[in-house]
Design an enzyme around this catalytic site. Structure first.
Site, PDB file in Angstrom:
ATOM      1  N   ARG A 166      -6.803   1.983  -6.945  1.00 56.45           N
ATOM      2  CA  ARG A 166      -5.869   2.010  -5.809  1.00 56.45           C
ATOM      3  C   ARG A 166      -4.426   1.930  -6.300  1.00 56.45           C
ATOM      4  O   ARG A 166      -3.532   2.556  -5.731  1.00 56.45           O
ATOM      5  CB  ARG A 166      -6.207   0.861  -4.840  1.00 56.45           C
ATOM      6  CG  ARG A 166      -5.554   0.996  -3.478  1.00 56.45           C
ATOM      7  CD  ARG A 166      -6.105  -0.003  -2.480  1.00 56.45           C
ATOM      8  NE  ARG A 166      -5.785  -1.376  -2.842  1.00 56.45           N
ATOM      9  CZ  ARG A 166      -6.249  -2.440  -2.196  1.00 56.45           C
ATOM     10  NH1 ARG A 166      -7.059  -2.291  -1.149  1.00 56.45           N
ATOM     11  NH2 ARG A 166      -5.915  -3.661  -2.564  1.00 56.45           N
TER      12      ARG A 166
ATOM     13  N   LYS B 116      -0.275   0.814  -1.126  1.00 52.96           N
ATOM     14  CA  LYS B 116       0.040  -0.628  -1.067  1.00 52.96           C
ATOM     15  C   LYS B 116       1.457  -0.819  -1.574  1.00 52.96           C
ATOM     16  O   LYS B 116       1.691  -1.133  -2.745  1.00 52.96           O
ATOM     17  CB  LYS B 116      -0.987  -1.424  -1.894  1.00 52.96           C
ATOM     18  CG  LYS B 116      -1.010  -2.906  -1.551  1.00 52.96           C
ATOM     19  CD  LYS B 116      -2.298  -3.536  -2.024  1.00 52.96           C
ATOM     20  CE  LYS B 116      -2.276  -5.055  -1.912  1.00 52.96           C
ATOM     21  NZ  LYS B 116      -2.322  -5.567  -0.544  1.00 52.96           N
TER      22      LYS B 116
ATOM     23  N   GLU C 192      -5.299  -1.696  11.497  1.00 55.20           N
ATOM     24  CA  GLU C 192      -5.386  -2.920  10.689  1.00 55.20           C
ATOM     25  C   GLU C 192      -4.236  -3.841  11.098  1.00 55.20           C
ATOM     26  O   GLU C 192      -3.391  -3.475  11.908  1.00 55.20           O
ATOM     27  CB  GLU C 192      -5.294  -2.585   9.204  1.00 55.20           C
ATOM     28  CG  GLU C 192      -3.948  -1.974   8.814  1.00 55.20           C
ATOM     29  CD  GLU C 192      -3.850  -1.562   7.353  1.00 55.20           C
ATOM     30  OE1 GLU C 192      -4.530  -2.154   6.515  1.00 55.20           O
ATOM     31  OE2 GLU C 192      -3.063  -0.641   7.069  1.00 55.20           O
TER      32      GLU C 192
HETATM   33  C1  LIG Z   1      -2.186  -3.935   4.872  1.00 58.45           C
HETATM   34  C2  LIG Z   1      -3.402  -4.464   4.238  1.00 58.45           C
HETATM   35  N1  LIG Z   1      -4.590  -4.076   4.725  1.00 58.45           N
HETATM   36  C3  LIG Z   1      -5.751  -4.514   4.191  1.00 58.45           C
HETATM   37  C4  LIG Z   1      -5.744  -5.396   3.121  1.00 58.45           C
HETATM   38  C5  LIG Z   1      -7.039  -5.854   2.537  1.00 58.45           C
HETATM   39  O1  LIG Z   1      -7.220  -5.255   1.283  1.00 58.45           O
HETATM   40  P1  LIG Z   1      -8.090  -5.970   0.159  1.00 58.45           P
HETATM   41  O2  LIG Z   1      -9.385  -6.303   0.790  1.00 58.45           O
HETATM   42  O3  LIG Z   1      -8.217  -4.935  -0.907  1.00 58.45           O
HETATM   43  O4  LIG Z   1      -7.336  -7.172  -0.277  1.00 58.45           O
HETATM   44  C6  LIG Z   1      -4.520  -5.821   2.573  1.00 58.45           C
HETATM   45  C7  LIG Z   1      -4.436  -6.732   1.407  1.00 58.45           C
HETATM   46  O5  LIG Z   1      -4.948  -7.788   1.303  1.00 58.45           O
HETATM   47  C8  LIG Z   1      -3.329  -5.357   3.157  1.00 58.45           C
HETATM   48  O6  LIG Z   1      -2.148  -5.762   2.683  1.00 58.45           O
END
Ligand SMILES: Cc1ncc(COP(=O)(O)O)c(C=O)c1O
Length: 332
Positions: free
Chosen positions: A73, A175, A209
């Site tokens: 990622r 991210k 989300e």
């Molecule tokens: C915007 C966003 N969505 C979803 C997640 C969840 O991603 P992960 O399970 O890879 O930590 C994160 C990070 O924690 C995030 O910053």
């Protein structure tokens, strides 16, 4: 206990990209970088990061959870931001090296060592608003963290927002810092106005989300979440929970969910809602707030399925259940 992510190990791993190549990685002091005030990242937000964890098992060994997923990622975010291409092998080795350096400092469960790979555009060039940085820096910071749920896991209050969005839709799967800045003002407003813990962004009436976590619902034996597209972050915890749910015999549905459907389902017995992410693992949502009305989800408290899924995930991370999907990388 210090706030999550506010304590850092004194050294980090660092590599720089100059003249079209990556330097050898080094372990350096965590406060040792210097940046020109004209650095590309400080003006045009050429930055992305990752968040993953290392866990200590009962026999003292230390393991990083799903490192390959986070490194992939990280590479994808870098590419979509036109940052220099990262060397995935090098980044993985940097993570292993710096975690090995501090293996003795990895806290016991429910604590862990939070790992923060970061990639920034360093070229001093304020004229490059529409051009990429030709130099960059990758560093891996470590932060020992305790139990996110110290003081009890309280079910969250979630504002369902159909008018705004977390970030530009083509940025969602990246991210990148700017996305978090973009979600901040509406989230603070939701806190002040509705005592909401988070916003579930629902542009055009469909769930995506929150500011820093994915969203899932459980209805009986079915677990439902938005199907992957470029508009939101493809969480590693989301994917792990779906795999565990499948292993436990649940039906996994990845599809679009409207706010209307969500509110209809909320009142049904056996329905749960939860947020997933590396920091919070899996946290139940007890209340939806929508158009000034409140809707209790199930009992309004942490649900039994959320608890079971979180335990199953923690058991793998903590070495208490077999790692049958090869999610752990042993460091020390
Ligand atoms: C915007 C966003 N969505 C979803 C997640 C969840 O991603 P992960 O399970 O890879 O930590 C994160 C990070 O924690 C995030 O910053």
């Amino acid at each position: 206990m210090a706030a999550f992510g506010s304590v850092f190990m004194p050294k980090m791993a660092l590599a720089t990209f100059e003249n079209n190549q990556w330097s050898d990685a080094q372990i350096v002091s965590s406060d040792s970088i210097s940046l020109h005030p004209g650095a590309h990242v400080l003006h045009y937000s050429s930055t992305c990061f990752e968040g993953l964890k290392a866990f200590r098992h009962e026999d003292g060994s230390v393991h990083v959870f799903r490192m390959d997923q986070n490194v992939n990622r990280f590479a994808q975010s870098s590419q979509l931001l036109s940052l220099p291409e990262v060397d995935k092998e090098q980044v993985s080795q940097m993570i292993k090296d710096v975690v090995a350096e501090y293996a003795a400092d990895v806290p016991l469960p429910p604590g862990s060592m939070y790992i923060r790979p970061t990639h920034i555009g360093t070229e001093a060039a304020v004229g490059k608003a529409a051009a990429p940085s030709e130099t960059s820096m990758v560093y891996i910071l470590l932060s020992p963290v305790g139990d996110y749920f110290a003081g009890g896991a309280k079910a969250l209050r979630l504002l369902l927002d159909e008018t705004g969005q977390r970030c530009a839709p083509h940025m969602g799967m990246i991210k990148s810092g700017g996305n978090y800045a973009s979600a901040l003002a509406p989230t603070l407003e939701a806190k002040a106005k509705y005592q909401a813990d988070q916003i579930l962004f629902c542009p055009n009436g469909y769930i995506t989300e929150t500011g820093a976590a994915n969203f899932l619902i459980v209805d009986g034996n079915e677990i439902i979440t938005k199907a992957l597209d470029s508009s939101f972050l493809h969480g590693v915890t989301r994917s792990s929970i779906l795999t565990i749910a499948e292993d436990l015999g649940m039906t996994v549905s990845e599809r679009e969910v409207s706010v209307e459907e969500l509110l209809e389902r909320a009142a049904k017995p056996g329905v749960e809602a939860m947020l997933s992410g590396t920091a919070a693992v899996l946290t139940s949502v007890g209340t939806f707030i929508h158009n000034d009305k409140e809707y209790k989800v199930g009992s309004g408290d942490t649900g039994p399925v959320a608890q079971k899924l979180r335990q199953a995930l923690n058991d793998i991370q903590w070495g208490k259940a077999p790692d049958k999907h090869n999610w752990l990388t042993k460091i020390a």
